[in-house]
Scaffold this motif. Sequence first.
Motif, mmCIF file in Angstrom:
data_model
loop_
_atom_site.group_PDB
_atom_site.id
_atom_site.type_symbol
_atom_site.label_atom_id
_atom_site.label_comp_id
_atom_site.label_asym_id
_atom_site.label_seq_id
_atom_site.Cartn_x
_atom_site.Cartn_y
_atom_site.Cartn_z
ATOM 1 N N LYS A 1 0.824 -1.218 0.000
ATOM 2 C CA LYS A 1 0.000 0.000 0.000
ATOM 3 C C LYS A 1 0.855 1.263 0.000
ATOM 4 O O LYS A 1 0.476 2.281 -0.598
ATOM 5 C CB LYS A 1 -0.949 -0.008 1.201
ATOM 6 C CG LYS A 1 -0.262 -0.005 2.563
ATOM 7 C CD LYS A 1 -1.287 -0.055 3.697
ATOM 8 C CE LYS A 1 -0.585 -0.041 5.062
ATOM 9 N NZ LYS A 1 -1.555 -0.117 6.179
ATOM 10 N N GLU A 2 2.025 1.222 0.657
ATOM 11 C CA GLU A 2 2.896 2.392 0.683
ATOM 12 C C GLU A 2 3.453 2.699 -0.710
ATOM 13 O O GLU A 2 3.571 3.862 -1.107
ATOM 14 C CB GLU A 2 4.059 2.168 1.667
ATOM 15 C CG GLU A 2 3.654 2.023 3.115
ATOM 16 C CD GLU A 2 3.232 0.615 3.488
ATOM 17 O OE1 GLU A 2 2.908 0.387 4.668
ATOM 18 O OE2 GLU A 2 3.238 -0.271 2.595
ATOM 19 N N ILE B 1 3.405 5.910 -5.786
ATOM 20 C CA ILE B 1 3.209 5.954 -7.236
ATOM 21 C C ILE B 1 1.985 6.796 -7.601
ATOM 22 O O ILE B 1 2.043 7.655 -8.502
ATOM 23 C CB ILE B 1 3.086 4.524 -7.797
ATOM 24 C CG1 ILE B 1 4.444 3.803 -7.699
ATOM 25 C CG2 ILE B 1 2.601 4.540 -9.250
ATOM 26 C CD1 ILE B 1 4.407 2.339 -8.108
ATOM 27 N N SER B 2 0.874 6.580 -6.908
ATOM 28 C CA SER B 2 -0.357 7.321 -7.235
ATOM 29 C C SER B 2 -0.205 8.810 -6.952
ATOM 30 O O SER B 2 -0.695 9.654 -7.710
ATOM 31 C CB SER B 2 -1.544 6.751 -6.470
ATOM 32 O OG SER B 2 -1.366 6.902 -5.067
ATOM 33 N N TYR C 1 3.236 13.149 -13.034
ATOM 34 C CA TYR C 1 4.508 12.466 -13.284
ATOM 35 C C TYR C 1 4.274 10.988 -13.568
ATOM 36 O O TYR C 1 3.276 10.396 -13.140
ATOM 37 C CB TYR C 1 5.435 12.603 -12.083
ATOM 38 C CG TYR C 1 5.702 14.030 -11.674
ATOM 39 C CD1 TYR C 1 6.476 14.870 -12.462
ATOM 40 C CD2 TYR C 1 5.167 14.549 -10.489
ATOM 41 C CE1 TYR C 1 6.726 16.189 -12.088
ATOM 42 C CE2 TYR C 1 5.406 15.859 -10.103
ATOM 43 C CZ TYR C 1 6.180 16.673 -10.905
ATOM 44 O OH TYR C 1 6.413 17.968 -10.538
ATOM 45 N N GLU C 2 5.221 10.376 -14.246
ATOM 46 C CA GLU C 2 5.227 8.917 -14.385
ATOM 47 C C GLU C 2 5.921 8.331 -13.152
ATOM 48 O O GLU C 2 6.851 8.937 -12.607
ATOM 49 C CB GLU C 2 6.001 8.488 -15.627
ATOM 50 C CG GLU C 2 5.375 8.859 -16.947
ATOM 51 C CD GLU C 2 6.237 8.387 -18.108
ATOM 52 O OE1 GLU C 2 6.452 7.154 -18.216
ATOM 53 O OE2 GLU C 2 6.717 9.238 -18.870
ATOM 54 N N ASP D 1 13.164 -5.090 -0.786
ATOM 55 C CA ASP D 1 13.027 -3.635 -0.925
ATOM 56 C C ASP D 1 12.173 -3.324 -2.142
ATOM 57 O O ASP D 1 12.120 -4.101 -3.099
ATOM 58 C CB ASP D 1 14.402 -2.967 -1.102
ATOM 59 C CG ASP D 1 15.331 -3.245 0.067
ATOM 60 O OD1 ASP D 1 14.998 -2.826 1.179
ATOM 61 O OD2 ASP D 1 16.369 -3.896 -0.153
ATOM 62 N N TRP D 2 11.533 -2.171 -2.083
ATOM 63 C CA TRP D 2 10.753 -1.686 -3.219
ATOM 64 C C TRP D 2 11.353 -0.365 -3.673
ATOM 65 O O TRP D 2 11.346 0.619 -2.937
ATOM 66 C CB TRP D 2 9.292 -1.509 -2.833
ATOM 67 C CG TRP D 2 8.569 -2.813 -2.641
ATOM 68 C CD1 TRP D 2 8.520 -3.566 -1.509
ATOM 69 C CD2 TRP D 2 7.816 -3.525 -3.631
ATOM 70 N NE1 TRP D 2 7.784 -4.710 -1.720
ATOM 71 C CE2 TRP D 2 7.337 -4.709 -3.020
ATOM 72 C CE3 TRP D 2 7.511 -3.292 -4.976
ATOM 73 C CZ2 TRP D 2 6.560 -5.648 -3.703
ATOM 74 C CZ3 TRP D 2 6.732 -4.220 -5.658
ATOM 75 C CH2 TRP D 2 6.265 -5.386 -5.032
ATOM 76 N N ASP D 3 11.898 -0.354 -4.888
ATOM 77 C CA ASP D 3 12.464 0.865 -5.462
ATOM 78 C C ASP D 3 11.490 1.428 -6.487
ATOM 79 O O ASP D 3 10.809 0.676 -7.202
ATOM 80 C CB ASP D 3 13.811 0.576 -6.122
ATOM 81 C CG ASP D 3 14.877 0.176 -5.109
ATOM 82 O OD1 ASP D 3 14.804 0.651 -3.965
ATOM 83 O OD2 ASP D 3 15.763 -0.621 -5.474
ATOM 84 N N ILE D 4 11.452 2.747 -6.562
ATOM 85 C CA ILE D 4 10.519 3.431 -7.460
ATOM 86 C C ILE D 4 11.309 4.359 -8.363
ATOM 87 O O ILE D 4 12.232 5.044 -7.913
ATOM 88 C CB ILE D 4 9.477 4.220 -6.638
ATOM 89 C CG1 ILE D 4 8.622 3.244 -5.825
ATOM 90 C CG2 ILE D 4 8.588 5.082 -7.539
ATOM 91 C CD1 ILE D 4 7.940 3.848 -4.636
ATOM 92 N N THR D 5 10.971 4.355 -9.639
ATOM 93 C CA THR D 5 11.579 5.285 -10.588
ATOM 94 C C THR D 5 10.500 6.224 -11.108
ATOM 95 O O THR D 5 9.338 5.826 -11.254
ATOM 96 C CB THR D 5 12.273 4.524 -11.743
ATOM 97 O OG1 THR D 5 13.017 5.441 -12.527
ATOM 98 C CG2 THR D 5 11.284 3.779 -12.619
#
Length: 403
Positions: free
Chosen positions: A7-8, A13-14, A21-22, A41-45
């Motif tokens: 959920k985090e 992202i949302s 932004y993308e 781990d969760w990485d976001i670009t």
Amino acid sequence: MYIELPKEVKYIISRLEENGYEAYAVGGCVRDSILGKTPEDWDITTSAKPEEVKKLFQVTIDTGLQHGTVTVVIAKAGYEVTTFRLDGDYSDGRHPDRVAFTSSLTEDLKRRDFTINAMAYSEKTGLIDKFSGKEDLENGIIRAVGNAEERFSEDALRMLRAIRFAGQLNFKIEEMTLEAIKKLSANISKVSVERIAKELEKLLLSANPEYIHLVYETGIFKVIAPEVAELFEHGLIEELVQAMTRVCYSEKKGIYQIRLSIFLEKLGDIKAVKFLKKLKLDNDTINTVRKLLILLKRETETSDLEMRRTVKEAGHKIMPLFLEARRAKGFFDNSYLYKNIIERGECTEISELRVNGKDLIEAGITKGIMIGKTLDRLLELVIEHPELNTKESLLLEVKHNEE
């Protein structure tokens, strides 16, 4: 395909998407999710610049602004959010000379190491897989993104990472990728020993530690440890590598120390310690491996007395590791002798004696070196005769010896 995002991660992202932004989960977390594993781990670009990311979230940490990375903190957990980027030249063979931000996800994914790590995902777009990473996952292949020689010239550590991923996933390294590692293996000298040590540790902790063969076959061991390469060249290590695969232990560090000691056994304790110090391993691991290598020279115990002597030399902390190392190597299982010692509460170290320094002083032993010598002598006595480990018997022995 659908990936269940925490959920985090969904929120981050949302929030970025709502502001134009993308944003995508990217890299290892996508790979592991496809494999049915829980990502560590969760990485976001994202297309958002670092300063734009910081404005959207209440708590952030400037983790690596020069590389476009901001850590977003939610409920005390950190999530790295990195701007789409292009890397400049890698003149040191390890780090980009400069980083430029881009608005293109594809350009960002192009700079990554392997196809299986170059996938992105959001609920809005689904899986974005520009380099057939999902297909390589399904076929069990480690393949460099684009030109393998370019990827390894950019960052020489990627060569060891390829082998490590192959071991962790039980995958094959694609032919051109493997050939590029062999061609550029000398470049591993540009990588810090700490980074090399961490990749070797992950490989030895994997389900397939025998993939360490590839570190030799690609020529990397000739650069980082010629003495280990020689063991392979002379066929002295085949059985030991197989023994490593049989190690089973409850703690990761224990598995690592046992496998290291088995792997390095033919080097001997002195050369092995020198190698481990060169890798800058922690003192506990170095000392434990040294102890295990010395212990592995011992003959298998056939009596309680022999086992008590071994326990005295090893100590209770090392004994379980030692017994597992022996088991993995195919030794006769005499662990019941050690269990008997534990169950009977027999003394194998000075701290287990029923007398201490204070008792000896009260019994008339001079303070100083004589206290230590007397305790050593009493320990030898109860190793031979466990039933004498009572305060009365030990003080009587002290008295007789004084007379």
